[in-house]
Design an enzyme around this catalytic site. Sequence first.
Site, PDB file in Angstrom:
ATOM      1  N   LYS A   1      41.590 -10.079 -20.770  1.00 50.30           N
ATOM      2  CA  LYS A   1      40.548 -11.202 -20.647  1.00 50.30           C
ATOM      3  C   LYS A   1      39.215 -11.163 -21.552  1.00 50.30           C
ATOM      4  O   LYS A   1      39.412 -10.013 -22.266  1.00 50.30           O
ATOM      5  CB  LYS A   1      39.872 -11.219 -19.202  1.00 50.30           C
ATOM      6  CG  LYS A   1      40.920 -11.494 -18.072  1.00 50.30           C
ATOM      7  CD  LYS A   1      40.330 -11.437 -16.503  1.00 50.30           C
ATOM      8  CE  LYS A   1      41.265 -11.942 -15.529  1.00 50.30           C
ATOM      9  NZ  LYS A   1      40.725 -11.912 -14.422  1.00 50.30           N
TER      10      LYS A   1
ATOM     11  N   TYR B   1      44.038 -21.455 -13.116  1.00 53.27           N
ATOM     12  CA  TYR B   1      43.283 -20.875 -11.846  1.00 53.27           C
ATOM     13  C   TYR B   1      43.479 -21.998 -10.827  1.00 53.27           C
ATOM     14  O   TYR B   1      42.376 -21.792  -9.764  1.00 53.27           O
ATOM     15  CB  TYR B   1      42.244 -20.178 -12.061  1.00 53.27           C
ATOM     16  CG  TYR B   1      42.273 -18.702 -12.698  1.00 53.27           C
ATOM     17  CD1 TYR B   1      42.944 -17.692 -11.998  1.00 53.27           C
ATOM     18  CD2 TYR B   1      42.018 -18.394 -13.838  1.00 53.27           C
ATOM     19  CE1 TYR B   1      43.042 -16.308 -12.427  1.00 53.27           C
ATOM     20  CE2 TYR B   1      41.893 -17.101 -14.508  1.00 53.27           C
ATOM     21  CZ  TYR B   1      42.612 -16.073 -13.838  1.00 53.27           C
ATOM     22  OH  TYR B   1      42.775 -14.684 -13.960  1.00 53.27           O
TER      23      TYR B   1
ATOM     24  N   ASN C   1      36.963  -8.534 -15.015  1.00 50.11           N
ATOM     25  CA  ASN C   1      37.869  -7.393 -14.784  1.00 50.11           C
ATOM     26  C   ASN C   1      39.126  -7.273 -15.788  1.00 50.11           C
ATOM     27  O   ASN C   1      40.101  -6.578 -15.240  1.00 50.11           O
ATOM     28  CB  ASN C   1      38.246  -7.392 -13.260  1.00 50.11           C
ATOM     29  CG  ASN C   1      39.152  -8.720 -13.017  1.00 50.11           C
ATOM     30  OD1 ASN C   1      39.443  -9.538 -14.105  1.00 50.11           O
ATOM     31  ND2 ASN C   1      39.283  -9.026 -11.782  1.00 50.11           N
TER      32      ASN C   1
ATOM     33  N   HIS D   1      44.386 -10.117 -16.473  1.00 50.23           N
ATOM     34  CA  HIS D   1      45.163 -10.814 -15.084  1.00 50.23           C
ATOM     35  C   HIS D   1      46.559 -10.502 -15.205  1.00 50.23           C
ATOM     36  O   HIS D   1      47.067 -10.110 -16.618  1.00 50.23           O
ATOM     37  CB  HIS D   1      45.009 -12.461 -15.887  1.00 50.23           C
ATOM     38  CG  HIS D   1      46.175 -13.002 -14.951  1.00 50.23           C
ATOM     39  ND1 HIS D   1      45.939 -13.612 -13.494  1.00 50.23           N
ATOM     40  CD2 HIS D   1      47.622 -13.673 -15.368  1.00 50.23           C
ATOM     41  CE1 HIS D   1      47.145 -14.159 -13.235  1.00 50.23           C
ATOM     42  NE2 HIS D   1      47.934 -14.190 -14.192  1.00 50.23           N
TER      43      HIS D   1
ATOM     44  N   GLU E   1      53.476 -19.136 -15.076  1.00 49.50           N
ATOM     45  CA  GLU E   1      52.458 -18.778 -16.187  1.00 49.50           C
ATOM     46  C   GLU E   1      52.902 -18.626 -17.337  1.00 49.50           C
ATOM     47  O   GLU E   1      52.301 -18.928 -18.335  1.00 49.50           O
ATOM     48  CB  GLU E   1      51.731 -17.476 -15.419  1.00 49.50           C
ATOM     49  CG  GLU E   1      51.041 -17.914 -14.158  1.00 49.50           C
ATOM     50  CD  GLU E   1      50.519 -16.650 -13.553  1.00 49.50           C
ATOM     51  OE1 GLU E   1      50.350 -15.512 -14.068  1.00 49.50           O
ATOM     52  OE2 GLU E   1      49.747 -16.882 -12.427  1.00 49.50           O
TER      53      GLU E   1
END
Length: 137
Positions: free
Chosen positions: A9, A49, A112, A115, A126
Amino acid sequence: MEQTLSIIKPDAVAKNVVGKIIDRFESNNLRVAAIKKLCLTNEDAARFYAVHKERPFFNDLVKFMTSGAVVVLVLEGENAVAKNRELMGATNPKEAEKGTIRADFAESIDANAVHGSDSLENASIEIAFFFAKKEVA
Ligand code: ATP
Ligand code: MG
């Protein structure tokens, strides 16, 4: 053999720890089957998302995921989906087990670091979101 999707990320890309994170995968028998760096558009992030679109954090999540470049990977190996989730650690880095990617590289539940697909079924959806078949080798 399973394949799973990983996204490094914007927070981790900005910290320049892409290589260190990939080393965690490679050191744990996950192979990089595909990789690219890109900037998600608002539309990309919202579509990716979409399962969270009713959640209170959805707008912040989209804003964060579009705040800088990401590195997207297909990881391949035995039990790749579960193994990647284990290496990542809990969603909230403060709750993530010692030695996990989120414990070591992430700051907060928003930023964070990574993913990872949460099921084999979502992994294939995905992977197809980001990569053409011939790009995965
Ligand atoms: P990811 O899908 O990014 O791998 P995850 O599967 O561990 O993470 P999800 O429940 O799918 O967690 O949530 C997706 C993302 O939304 C999280 O990575 C986090 O950045 C954000 N998020 C989840 N829960 C919260 C929350 N309570 N507050 C703020 N952000 C959250
Ligand atoms: Mg998730």
